[in-house]
Design an enzyme around this catalytic site. Structure first.
Site, PDB file in Angstrom:
ATOM      1  CG  ASP A 359      51.488-159.906  -8.830  1.00  0.00           C
ATOM      2  OD1 ASP A 359      52.722-159.728  -8.850  1.00  0.00           O
ATOM      3  OD2 ASP A 359      50.699-159.322  -9.593  1.00  0.00           O
ATOM      4  CG  ASP A 429      53.472-156.712 -15.442  1.00  0.00           C
ATOM      5  OD1 ASP A 429      53.051-157.880 -15.366  1.00  0.00           O
ATOM      6  OD2 ASP A 429      53.421-155.905 -14.494  1.00  0.00           O
TER       7      ASP A 429
HETATM    8  C1  GLA Z   1      51.305-157.133 -11.504  1.00  0.00           C
HETATM    9  C2  GLA Z   1      51.293-158.328 -12.427  1.00  0.00           C
HETATM   10  C3  GLA Z   1      50.217-158.120 -13.479  1.00  0.00           C
HETATM   11  C4  GLA Z   1      48.867-157.934 -12.811  1.00  0.00           C
HETATM   12  C5  GLA Z   1      48.934-156.772 -11.834  1.00  0.00           C
HETATM   13  C6  GLA Z   1      47.651-156.665 -11.024  1.00  0.00           C
HETATM   14  O1  GLA Z   1      51.770-155.999 -12.165  1.00  0.00           O
HETATM   15  O2  GLA Z   1      52.536-158.542 -12.995  1.00  0.00           O
HETATM   16  O3  GLA Z   1      50.187-159.215 -14.353  1.00  0.00           O
HETATM   17  O4  GLA Z   1      48.524-159.112 -12.144  1.00  0.00           O
HETATM   18  O5  GLA Z   1      50.019-156.899 -10.944  1.00  0.00           O
HETATM   19  O6  GLA Z   1      47.683-155.643 -10.118  1.00  0.00           O
END
Ligand code: GLA
Length: 610
Positions: A359, A429
């Protein structure tokens, strides 16, 4: 640098060498063509053959001049939870620019631009498209000038860029993919898909079914421990889920997003027996184990920052701004790249980990480094991207069996550069199926369905609050890699049965979805009512059509869906009803899909040649 590749004899590269005797500069313009693709890949290299230092201030990857044909300009725009929406407008006099100066590709815009002749749709029209294979600052530009000439170009963003080319030094630009389609946007899309599948994505998992995963992020956020994860794994196994992914919050003192990025030691208060014991327990339940990292980051509240405050990207002497309570590690410095890599690698060496979600939750600001002197500061942003590439290359070299999924606060770094390292990228997300229609249509305009991370979310959806049938959430997620992001232990008996059925559908259809040819049949973005896409296998033996009816219309009985890519003379049976049609009928007259009562309904239609 990520780059397209081909087996011997499958591609040819023409190199045109230009020399500037006064500067002592040699420039190579490279054009690659492939036996099995109508794409052309262009890149540029600059070599300093003189005795003086040279400063590169602008070096794009491709530029094309054309006569104006009253083009429409197509680009992809968005934000967090709304990535890559297709946007179109007329090309008028002057410049149209899309760009990122965020240090990554960004949620906001793609390094992509297409010029389409008047009346272009999925099936007809001429389209000239460019996409950059890169994951950092870029610019894509179209200019219509006073002579009715149109110039389209793409490359590294020149703002803030200055590369010092020492005598003997060489600089390579990212590759740009150029496509000319005379079969509308559909043909452009299919050319991108095949090029990326055959000549860019290296992963050994490209052509395999990825494990159906369950990710605990929206199920637990930071509030989990080993017992909770094992409980999820137990229940998931019963339904046919194949991998558990432990998301953010397993390390350091991280119980919310205020701290601990950089402290990649397992939090023993949560994972009480340690990581290996947890992974072994999940494996014993019959599931693979995956883990979340954000290796490029450092929180001001972390042991790492307290020890190395100079490791954060910052302008020395100034206070840098945080985003999501974090700074970015200065990956222009080799010792920091080495350190950050080791953090990830040590964890992977310690247990049987099959998958990493990599990420990146903030963009770059306050560009500065304690290691680059002012003469080289213009190299910062590109050097940062090279640092990321180097880390991922090392990861895949040391762990060749690892399945890597890139991610950036959802889909902020969904680009062809990252696809060189990971066969899949977290698309957004936002998993609400209606929002996903727009996001996935835009993403699939360039990138193969097999690359789109897509999961079934909890209801009501956490990003937009919408209530939708589980079936529709599943049908939309089946267009990508497939998995779940909800607390499976809280599902009702009926929902669990449904999940088990969707998992069976995934196994039934994924070979087709992943390897097949994609056709966009209808767009909710355009009609405001419904969405439809189709995937056909290479031999035209079967087609899977996904229909999502966003809005119910009481007086309408059915919708006509005209399919594509079938064998005209062959007969196809719609498995769900047993009805048969010729390919010609399905393509010319179309299939009548009955109205589904209520909003947000969906259907999977499987046509099989008989
Ligand atoms: C990002 C990712 C999510 C999750 C969060 C965790 O937003 O896209 O899927 O992993 O971080 O902090």
């Amino acid at each position: 640098m990520p780059a397209t590749f081909a087996g011997k004899g499958n591609a040819q590269t023409l190199v045109i060498t230009l020399k500037d005797a006064l500067l002592g500069l040699r420039v190579e313009l490279r054009y690659s063509v492939f036996e099995d693709s109508d794409a052309l890949v262009r890149s540029v290299a600059a070599v300093n053959e003189g005795t003086d230092r040279l400063y590169l201030e602008k070096i794009l990857s491709a530029s094309l001049d054309m006569d104006n044909e009253e083009f429409d300009l197509i680009t992809l725009h968005g934000s967090w939870a709304r990535e890559r929406h297709i946007t179109s407008r007329k090309v008028t006099e002057g410049k149209h620019i899309v760009s990122s100066l965020r240090g990554e590709t960004s949620h906001q815009v793609q390094p992509f631009m297409a010029l389409a002749t008047n009346g272009t749709d999925q099936r007809q029209g001429t389209v000239y498209a460019m996409n950059l294979i890169y994951s950092g600052n870029f610019i894509a530009e179209t200019e219509l000038d006073y002579q009715e000439s149109v110039r389209m170009s793409v490359g590294l963003h020149p703002d803030g860029f200055e590369w010092v080319l020492e005598p003997g030094g060489r600089f390579e630009t990212p590759e740009a993919v150029l496509i000319c389609s005379d079969g509308g946007l559909g043909q452009m899309t299919r050319t991108f898909h095949k090029l990326y599948q055959n000549h860019l994505i290296r992963s050994k998992y490209l052509h395999s079914k990825r494990p159906i995963l369950i990710n605990n992020w929206e199920a637990t956020y930071f509030d989990f421990d080993d017992e909770k994860l094992v409980a999820i794994a137990k229940e998931a196994k019963k339904l046919g889920i194949e991998m558990l992914v432990m998301d953010d919050g397993w390390f350091g003192k991280r119980n919310d997003d205020s701290c601990a990025l950089g402290d990649w030691q397992v939090n023993r208060d949560k994972i009480k027996g340690g990581l290996k014991s947890l992974v072994d327990r999940v494996n014993a339940e019959g599931l693979k184990f995956g883990i979340w990292f954000e290796p490029e980051m450092i929180c001001p509240d972390s042991d790492l920052y307290r020890e190395h405050p100079d490791w954060a990207v910052q302008v020395p002497g100034r206070v840098a701004g945080t985003m999501r309570n974090q700074y970015v590690l200065d990956l222009t410095r080799q010792e920091i790249v080495d350190y950050a890599y080791e953090c990830v690698a040590q964890i992977l060496r310690s247990a049987n980990i099959a998958y990493v979600k990599w990420d990146m939750n903030r963009q770059l600001t306050d560009l500065g480094s304690f290691a680059l002197d002012s003469a080289h500061m213009g190299e910062f942003s590109h050097r940062y991207v090279l640092g990321v590439y180097q880390m991922q290359e090392r990861l895949l070299t040391e762990f060749p069996d690892l399945l890597l999924e890139n991610c950036s606060g959802g889909g902020g770094r969904f680009d062809a550069g990252m696809l060189y390292y990971s066969p899949q990228i977290w698309t957004s997300d936002d998993m609400d199926p209606v929002e996903r229609l727009l996001i996935q249509e835009g993403t699939a305009l360039l990138y193969p369905l097999s690359t789109m991370g897509a999961h079934v979310c909890v209801c009501p959806n956490h990003s937009v609050g919408r209530v939708t049938p589980m079936e529709t959430r599943a049908h939309v997620a089946l267009a990508g890699t497939f998995g779940y992001e909800l607390d499976i232990t809280k599902l009702s008996g009926e929902e669990k049965e449904k999940a088990a059925a969707y998992n069976r559908e995934y196994h039934r259809y994924n070979d087709l979805v992943r390897e097949g040819t994609y056709y966009r049949i209808a767009s909710y973005r355009e009609n405001g009512m419904y969405d439809c896409w189709e995937v056909v296998d290479e031999e035209k033996r079967e087609a899977l059509v996904t229909y999502v009816q966003v809005r119910f219309e009481p007086v309408r009985k059915s919708r006509r869906l005209k399919l594509e890519g079938l064998e005209e003379k062959a007969r196809y049976c719609l498995e769900e009803t047993g009805e048969t049609y010729t390919g010609e009928m399905l393509m010319q007259a179309g299939f009548l899909q009955e109205m589904i009562f209520g909003d947000y309904g969906s259907r999977l239609l499987h046509f099989v040649r008989i």
